[in-house]
Design a protein around this motif. Structure first.
Motif, PDB file in Angstrom:
ATOM      1  N   ARG A 110      17.156  48.067  41.984  1.00 52.42           N
ATOM      2  CA  ARG A 110      17.816  47.112  42.865  1.00 52.42           C
ATOM      3  C   ARG A 110      16.793  46.039  43.227  1.00 52.42           C
ATOM      4  NH1 ARG A 110      22.349  48.922  45.527  1.00 52.42           N
ATOM      5  NH2 ARG A 110      21.739  47.786  47.417  1.00 52.42           N
ATOM      6  N   VAL A 111      17.022  44.815  42.745  1.00 52.11           N
ATOM      7  CA  VAL A 111      16.048  43.731  42.921  1.00 52.11           C
ATOM      8  C   VAL A 111      16.616  42.679  43.866  1.00 52.11           C
ATOM      9  CG1 VAL A 111      14.504  42.124  41.751  1.00 52.11           C
ATOM     10  CG2 VAL A 111      15.430  44.091  40.504  1.00 52.11           C
ATOM     11  N   GLY A 112      15.900  42.388  44.914  1.00 59.76           N
ATOM     12  CA  GLY A 112      16.318  41.338  45.840  1.00 59.76           C
ATOM     13  C   GLY A 112      15.988  39.973  45.260  1.00 59.76           C
ATOM     14  N   ILE A 113      16.935  39.402  44.496  1.00 59.62           N
ATOM     15  CA  ILE A 113      16.642  38.129  43.811  1.00 59.62           C
ATOM     16  C   ILE A 113      16.753  36.939  44.755  1.00 59.62           C
ATOM     17  CG2 ILE A 113      17.208  38.944  41.502  1.00 59.62           C
ATOM     18  CD1 ILE A 113      19.967  37.646  41.825  1.00 59.62           C
ATOM     19  N   LEU A 114      17.598  37.049  45.782  1.00 51.86           N
ATOM     20  CA  LEU A 114      17.705  36.017  46.809  1.00 51.86           C
ATOM     21  C   LEU A 114      17.705  36.729  48.156  1.00 51.86           C
ATOM     22  CD1 LEU A 114      20.505  33.782  45.220  1.00 51.86           C
ATOM     23  CD2 LEU A 114      18.065  33.249  45.355  1.00 51.86           C
ATOM     24  N   SER A 115      16.705  36.495  48.947  1.00 52.12           N
ATOM     25  CA  SER A 115      16.569  37.220  50.212  1.00 52.12           C
ATOM     26  C   SER A 115      16.609  36.240  51.377  1.00 52.12           C
ATOM     27  CB  SER A 115      15.253  38.001  50.229  1.00 52.12           C
ATOM     28  OG  SER A 115      15.124  38.749  51.410  1.00 52.12           O
ATOM     29  N   GLU A 116      17.473  36.542  52.335  1.00 51.93           N
ATOM     30  CA  GLU A 116      17.599  35.736  53.551  1.00 51.93           C
ATOM     31  C   GLU A 116      17.925  34.281  53.228  1.00 51.93           C
ATOM     32  OE1 GLU A 116      17.533  37.629  56.132  1.00 51.93           O
ATOM     33  OE2 GLU A 116      16.646  39.358  55.159  1.00 51.93           O
ATOM     34  N   VAL A 117      18.992  34.052  52.445  1.00 50.18           N
ATOM     35  CA  VAL A 117      19.444  32.697  52.128  1.00 50.18           C
ATOM     36  C   VAL A 117      20.759  32.441  52.856  1.00 50.18           C
ATOM     37  CG1 VAL A 117      18.291  32.671  49.891  1.00 50.18           C
ATOM     38  CG2 VAL A 117      20.663  33.451  50.033  1.00 50.18           C
ATOM     39  N   SER A 118      21.162  31.182  52.924  1.00 48.48           N
ATOM     40  CA  SER A 118      22.375  30.850  53.661  1.00 48.48           C
ATOM     41  C   SER A 118      23.617  30.862  52.794  1.00 48.48           C
ATOM     42  CB  SER A 118      22.228  29.471  54.316  1.00 48.48           C
ATOM     43  OG  SER A 118      22.019  28.473  53.314  1.00 48.48           O
ATOM     44  N   ARG A 119      23.454  30.720  51.465  1.00 48.37           N
ATOM     45  CA  ARG A 119      24.627  30.560  50.601  1.00 48.37           C
ATOM     46  C   ARG A 119      24.248  30.909  49.173  1.00 48.37           C
ATOM     47  NH1 ARG A 119      28.900  25.970  50.886  1.00 48.37           N
ATOM     48  NH2 ARG A 119      29.707  25.788  48.763  1.00 48.37           N
ATOM     49  N   VAL A 120      25.242  31.412  48.393  1.00 45.23           N
ATOM     50  CA  VAL A 120      25.017  31.683  46.980  1.00 45.23           C
ATOM     51  C   VAL A 120      26.322  31.496  46.233  1.00 45.23           C
ATOM     52  CG1 VAL A 120      25.500  34.160  47.158  1.00 45.23           C
ATOM     53  CG2 VAL A 120      24.062  33.309  45.296  1.00 45.23           C
ATOM     54  N   SER A 121      26.232  31.005  45.001  1.00 43.54           N
ATOM     55  CA  SER A 121      27.395  30.847  44.137  1.00 43.54           C
ATOM     56  C   SER A 121      27.216  31.742  42.927  1.00 43.54           C
ATOM     57  CB  SER A 121      27.530  29.385  43.691  1.00 43.54           C
ATOM     58  OG  SER A 121      28.633  29.226  42.810  1.00 43.54           O
ATOM     59  N   ILE A 122      28.196  32.611  42.679  1.00 44.50           N
ATOM     60  CA  ILE A 122      28.111  33.603  41.605  1.00 44.50           C
ATOM     61  C   ILE A 122      29.250  33.364  40.621  1.00 44.50           C
ATOM     62  CG2 ILE A 122      28.235  36.067  41.049  1.00 44.50           C
ATOM     63  CD1 ILE A 122      27.038  36.623  43.810  1.00 44.50           C
ATOM     64  N   GLY A 123      28.927  33.383  39.318  1.00 44.20           N
ATOM     65  CA  GLY A 123      29.951  33.143  38.320  1.00 44.20           C
ATOM     66  C   GLY A 123      29.676  33.872  37.026  1.00 44.20           C
ATOM     67  N   ALA A 124      30.660  33.820  36.126  1.00 41.26           N
ATOM     68  CA  ALA A 124      30.555  34.323  34.763  1.00 41.26           C
ATOM     69  C   ALA A 124      31.561  33.536  33.937  1.00 41.26           C
ATOM     70  CB  ALA A 124      30.842  35.822  34.692  1.00 41.26           C
ATOM     71  N   GLU A 125      31.414  33.556  32.627  1.00 39.12           N
ATOM     72  CA  GLU A 125      32.235  32.712  31.773  1.00 39.12           C
ATOM     73  C   GLU A 125      33.729  32.950  31.990  1.00 39.12           C
ATOM     74  OE1 GLU A 125      32.718  31.492  27.038  1.00 39.12           O
ATOM     75  OE2 GLU A 125      31.254  32.989  27.670  1.00 39.12           O
ATOM     76  N   SER A 126      34.157  34.194  32.092  1.00 35.65           N
ATOM     77  CA  SER A 126      35.578  34.515  32.265  1.00 35.65           C
ATOM     78  C   SER A 126      35.934  34.851  33.701  1.00 35.65           C
ATOM     79  CB  SER A 126      35.962  35.689  31.353  1.00 35.65           C
ATOM     80  OG  SER A 126      35.718  35.379  30.002  1.00 35.65           O
ATOM     81  N   GLY A 127      35.057  34.538  34.628  1.00 37.57           N
ATOM     82  CA  GLY A 127      35.314  34.834  36.024  1.00 37.57           C
ATOM     83  C   GLY A 127      34.650  36.115  36.479  1.00 37.57           C
ATOM     84  N   VAL A 128      34.827  36.430  37.754  1.00 41.33           N
ATOM     85  CA  VAL A 128      34.168  37.589  38.354  1.00 41.33           C
ATOM     86  C   VAL A 128      35.184  38.454  39.091  1.00 41.33           C
ATOM     87  CG1 VAL A 128      31.982  36.371  38.618  1.00 41.33           C
ATOM     88  CG2 VAL A 128      33.645  36.344  40.494  1.00 41.33           C
ATOM     89  N   VAL A 129      34.782  39.686  39.342  1.00 43.33           N
ATOM     90  CA  VAL A 129      35.594  40.614  40.114  1.00 43.33           C
ATOM     91  C   VAL A 129      34.798  41.025  41.342  1.00 43.33           C
ATOM     92  CG1 VAL A 129      36.717  42.867  40.155  1.00 43.33           C
ATOM     93  CG2 VAL A 129      36.858  41.431  38.117  1.00 43.33           C
ATOM     94  N   ILE A 130      35.417  40.947  42.500  1.00 40.36           N
ATOM     95  CA  ILE A 130      34.785  41.316  43.769  1.00 40.36           C
ATOM     96  C   ILE A 130      35.263  42.708  44.160  1.00 40.36           C
ATOM     97  CG2 ILE A 130      34.356  40.618  46.146  1.00 40.36           C
ATOM     98  CD1 ILE A 130      33.584  38.537  44.034  1.00 40.36           C
ATOM     99  N   TRP A 131      34.347  43.624  44.354  1.00 40.45           N
ATOM    100  CA  TRP A 131      34.670  44.982  44.828  1.00 40.45           C
ATOM    101  C   TRP A 131      34.187  45.076  46.282  1.00 40.45           C
ATOM    102  CZ3 TRP A 131      35.969  49.332  41.459  1.00 40.45           C
ATOM    103  CH2 TRP A 131      36.114  48.973  40.101  1.00 40.45           C
ATOM    104  N   THR A 132      35.040  45.567  47.130  1.00 41.51           N
ATOM    105  CA  THR A 132      34.650  45.725  48.528  1.00 41.51           C
ATOM    106  C   THR A 132      34.771  47.184  48.924  1.00 41.51           C
ATOM    107  OG1 THR A 132      36.832  45.533  49.558  1.00 41.51           O
ATOM    108  CG2 THR A 132      35.733  43.483  48.944  1.00 41.51           C
ATOM    109  N   ALA A 133      34.155  47.506  50.034  1.00 47.97           N
ATOM    110  CA  ALA A 133      34.192  48.886  50.533  1.00 47.97           C
ATOM    111  C   ALA A 133      35.322  49.107  51.518  1.00 47.97           C
ATOM    112  CB  ALA A 133      32.861  49.225  51.189  1.00 47.97           C
ATOM    113  N   ALA A 134      36.219  48.125  51.673  1.00 49.39           N
ATOM    114  CA  ALA A 134      37.255  48.206  52.699  1.00 49.39           C
ATOM    115  C   ALA A 134      38.208  49.378  52.477  1.00 49.39           C
ATOM    116  CB  ALA A 134      38.043  46.898  52.747  1.00 49.39           C
TER     117      ALA A 134
END
Length: 747
Positions: free
Chosen positions: A57-81
């Motif tokens: 588990r690598v902290g590639i962005l630590s304590e930032v205000s915003r991030v944009s995540i993508g992939a060519e065909s889109g992404v899937v968000i999994w939540t713990a809700a």
């Protein structure tokens, strides 16, 4: 259990389930045709599902205000809700997260810091002692700012309560504990901008398992976990299998472009893999194992991968360095300056037996000595003339009889100069051009014009020499002695090409008669500048039984060495004839073959010596600092004001300053280990100190002359490159720098 701890546990369980399902899907999927609908996301596995590969588990962005995540065909968000129902999942073309606002500032808490050590093993030993003494389990956490492992215990709402525990520790034989204030759990949230929803922790995977995720346009293998950070920030964790993690580390820690030696890159891969496994708990409180910066190991994901370093990672797949059956604390340093240091002399408490200081030099067995029956020749005080004459004789430009002092004295005839120039063109495998100069070549200016014309370099003067260049280059005392503009331009061409240089009195003596010795030097320099095909350049690979072996374009070639071959040392451009040469594998050599035998051999040798890391740009350096500048740099450790003097009190096995006394106008300061280098703001602690003083004897400037870059413990990265050049395998490199280790596999 605090809310923060609950979030961390739930997020880890969710990530584990998603990793297992996602990696299983990735192993059997193919990329669908462009435009095809994304395949269904596999259901989440139970929280205790096993993960098919070791992950980091690598902290590639630590304590930032915003991030944009993508992939060519889109992404899937999994939540713990809805964890009990397999987790909630949403498909999006792109996911943009930012920290959600807090309802109130997080509460503060007071804890007792028992110790702060560079050694993880030392810190854990203290933590065990605290638990045995108080019956309370302390935490051991890595602090990137101080580069230490901090042991803290207790959790109180007031400083006085915490101070009471610090007193108990002192009475129990653990003095020196102090109270620190921390931010308490704040219940942070993150917002998905595309939907406006808020979450605690989410895991993001590509819609198509074989595609690559990107975070702020940088691609990474594996998947992402986005979690709330402190003070209204968020953290992005890249969850990736160990081998892909190492692929993203090696090219950033040892550049395949700058250091293209496969065995060195293999050693770096094993060291990086071992370091990762040994440091996985350092950022546990932040929700990841390792950071992505130089405070851990520099990791840039897929964007930095390189075919050669990939080859090194694959060739060492799963291999780690072990001591006592466990992965070692694989410290490594960029440039060790010829010798590494004992671990405890740099990192307090780091007494591991495999971190012993060793010489960073090739084994004597990697050297070879070649000899000749020919005596070295000297030609008066003309620097390099012996070598120039020897080269031209070997190439067939000069007759062998001319390699003698009497033969090179005096003024050459026009016939000699024309014959030598003609044979030089043959050695260059060029047709040459008709020179406009026909006779009386023995004048220096005339021969310069003749040589330029014969080499077809007149066009260089016409097209590559700017109109003002000749005036600029020919700022000599006797510039009026040139006979015509053609001679002047030709001389400027030779000066620009590095063939001709002014005499010490800043003259070119165009009107003076040319000697044979001067003609030989001009011809040799012009030939080298034009590129002599018969002068072969390669890397020395060994010598035995009258033969030398060299490496050319990764191919080994062997040639017999003539018993009377001319041998020369090239010491940073200063050439000298020799009766024998001691060569290390990997040394750069130039040679000439006559009838399949080496008759001329020149070895490039370095004034820096024989250290394996001498090719580093930081092998030697110098830094100058005023007493005021040093006082400002040292302020992080104590206010000494203007520095009056620096006194090394103890040196390590490598000569590094491991204990330093600073004498200042406002008081004295004592630094040990890594703090010596950090406090002074130097690249390394392997240095000597000179002092520039004023008329009253007060120091005006400290001059540090040093070697190396880094902390100097463990594997020397540029040294590994040098050892690989000399023929060492990655196993030999690792066992050299890490004393007494073994190599084994994990996973």
């Amino acid at each position: 259990m605090s809310r923060r701890a609950a979030l961390g546990t739930r997020g880890a369980a969710l990530a584990g389930a998603v990793i297992a399902a996602w990696m299983t899907a990735a192993s059997c999927r193919t990329v669908p045709p462009r435009g095809a609908p994304a395949p269904p996301v596999p259901p989440a596995l139970p929280p205790d599902a096993s993960v098919p590969l070791p992950v980091i588990r690598v902290g590639i962005l630590s304590e930032v205000s915003r991030v944009s995540i993508g992939a060519e065909s889109g992404v899937v968000i999994w939540t713990a809700a809805h964890q009990g129902e397999g987790g909630r999942k949403s498909h999006l073309p792109r996911a943009t997260f930012m920290a959600a606002s807090r309802a109130a500032a997080p509460p503060r808490r007071f804890r007792v810091q028992v110790v702060s050590l560079a050694s993880e093993s030392g810190a854990r030993a203290i933590a065990q002692r605290v638990q045995e003494t108080l019956g309370i389990a302390p935490t051991v956490a890595w602090n990137a700012a101080t580069q230490t492992h901090q042991v803290r215990v207790g959790e109180f709402q007031s400083r006085d309560e915490a101070q009471g525990l610090a007193g108990r520790l002192g009475r129990s034989g653990l003095p020196g504990a102090w109270v620190v204030e921390e931010a308490g759990p704040g219940g942070g949230r993150i917002r998905l901008l595309e939907t406006g929803e808020e979450f605690g922790v989410v895991t993001v995977v590509p819609s198509v398992a074989t595609e690559i995720l990107s975070a702020d346009a940088l691609p990474y293998r594996g998947l992402f976990e986005v979690r709330p950070g402190d003070a209204g920030t968020l953290t992005v964790v890249n969850i990736v299998n160990l081998e892909d993690y190492v692929r993203g580390v090696v090219p950033n820690e040892l550049s395949p472009q700058a250091f293209p030696q496969l065995e060195a890159l293999k050693a770096q891969a094993v060291a990086a893999r071992s370091y990762a496994l040994g440091h996985r708990v350092e950022y546990k409180l932040k929700g990841f194992d390792l950071c992505a910066s130089a405070a851990c190991q520099v990791y840039r994901g897929r964007s930095s991968e390189n075919p050669l370093s990939d080859q090194a990672v694959e060739a060492t797949r799963g291999i780690v360095a072990l001591y006592g059956g466990k992965p070692i604390n694989a410290f490594y340093t960029s440039t060790c300056g010829g010798h590494t240091e004992d671990g405890e002399n740099v990192f307090e408490g780091e007494t591991a037996p495999y971190l012993r200081g060793v010489s960073c030099a090739p084994e004597r067995s990697a050297w070879a000595t070649v000899r000749t029956s020919a005596s070295p020749r000297t030609f008066g005080d003309v620097p390099g003339l012996s070598r120039d004459a020897g080269l031209l004789v070997a190439l067939g430009v000069l007759e062998p009889r001319l390699y003698a002092v009497p033969a090179l004295k005096g003024i050459p005839t026009d016939a000699e100069l024309k014959a030598w120039t003609g044979r030089m063109l043959i050695a260059l495998r060029r047709k040459g051009c008709e020179s406009p100069v026909g006779a009386s070549l023995a004048r220096r200016g005339t021969f310069a014009q003749f040589l330029v014309g014969s080499l077809c370099w007149e066009e260089r003067g016409e097209r590559l020499l700017n109109p003002q260049d000749a005036d600029y280059l020919l700022q000599v005392e006797d510039r009026r002695d040139f006979s015509g503009d053609g001679e002047r331009v030709a001389t400027a061409v030779l000066v620009q090409e590095g063939v001709l240089s002014p005499f010490p009195d800043n003259t070119l003596r165009a009107n003076v008669a040319l000697t044979r010795a001067e003609a030989v030097t001009l011809l040799a320099r012009a030939g080298e500048k034009a590129g002599l095909p018969g002068l072969v350049t390669a890397e020395f690979a060994g010598a035995a039984e009258g033969q030398i072996t060299v490496m050319r374009a990764e191919n080994a070639e062997s040639y017999p060495l003539d018993a009377a071959a001319r041998l020369y040392r090239n010491l940073d451009g200063v050439r000298a004839a020799a009766s024998e040469l001691s060569l290390a594998v990997g040394d750069r050599v130039s040679f000439v073959l006559q009838e399949g035998r080496v008759t001329y051999l020149e070895a490039e040798q370095n004034r820096k010596g024989v250290a394996a890391d001498r090719s580093s740009g930081y092998y030697r350096w110098e830094v100058r600092a005023t007493p005021v500048e040093l006082g400002q740099a040292l302020a992080r450790y104590g206010d000494v004001g203007r520095v009056r003097d620096l006194v090394p009190k103890r040196l390590g096995v490598s000569g590094r300053v491991v204990e330093l006394e600073i004498r200042g106008e406002r008081g004295d300061l004592f630094l040990r280990g890594l703090r010596v280098r950090l406090g002074l703001g130097l690249r390394e602690s392997l240095f000597v100190i000179d002092r520039e003083t004023n008329a009253k004897g007060a120091v005006e400037r400290f001059v540090f002359t040093g070697k190396g870059w880094g902390h100097g413990v463990g594997l020397c990265q540029v040294g590994a490159f040098g050892m690989a050049q000399a023929g060492a395998t990655y196993e030999q490199i690792l066992r050299h720098y890490y004393s007494g280790i073994s190599l084994g596999k994990v996973g």
